[in-house]
Design a protein around this motif. Structure first.
Motif: not given
Length: 152
Positions: A132-141
């Motif tokens: 969830a952290y990796t996916l969310g920060s990838g979307v933010l990036g």
């Protein structure tokens, strides 16, 4: 005296309208423009998402590398802002795969050592939170990369 006429002693630089000054696409021929409101191809979404995921995985020693990977994907993608979000999500999934493989590998060997079942449940919780952290920060990036596309 005409402002743009060099013979009259005026300034020789052409006057730009507000729309021309604010358009990042004015002199770049569309190269690195933020997008033309046409949707990106699904192949581009996957290709740039995988490239951003690889970049984020390679940069994993840098803090917030997952945001950087998503930003690379969103920067390269173009199209609409929703396309950049999708590309950032693909990059997040690609960056999650090495982590999941490592934890699955460890669980496989700990299963032979007789680890309790609670350890497996805890490991699944850690995998879920990490994903969830990796996916969310990838979307933010991805969104950050899209917004930086015409400015750098």
């Amino acid at each position: 005296m005409v402002p743009n006429d060099p013979s009259s002693g005026g300034d020789a630089t052409p006057m730009l309208s507000t729309a021309d000054r604010d358009d990042p696409d004015a002199d770049s021929d569309g190269f690195l423009s933020p997008g033309d409101d046409s949707p990106a191809d699904p192949v581009d979404l996957l290709l740039y998402g995988v490239l951003g995921g690889i970049a984020g995985s390679v940069l994993s020693f840098v803090p917030f590398a997952t945001v950087l990977g998503g930003a690379v994907a969103g920067y390269l993608c173009g199209g609409r802002s929703s396309d950049a979000l999708k590309t950032g999500a693909v990059a997040g999934v690609v960056m999650t795969l090495p982590f999941v493989a490592m934890v699955a590998f460890l669980l496989f060997f700990l299963g032979f050592a007789g680890a309790p079942a609670e350890f497996g449940i805890l490991a699944l919780l850690v995998i879920g939170l990490g994903a969830a952290y990796t996916l969310g920060s990838g979307v933010l990036g991805g969104y950050l990369g899209y917004s930086l596309r015409g400015r750098l």
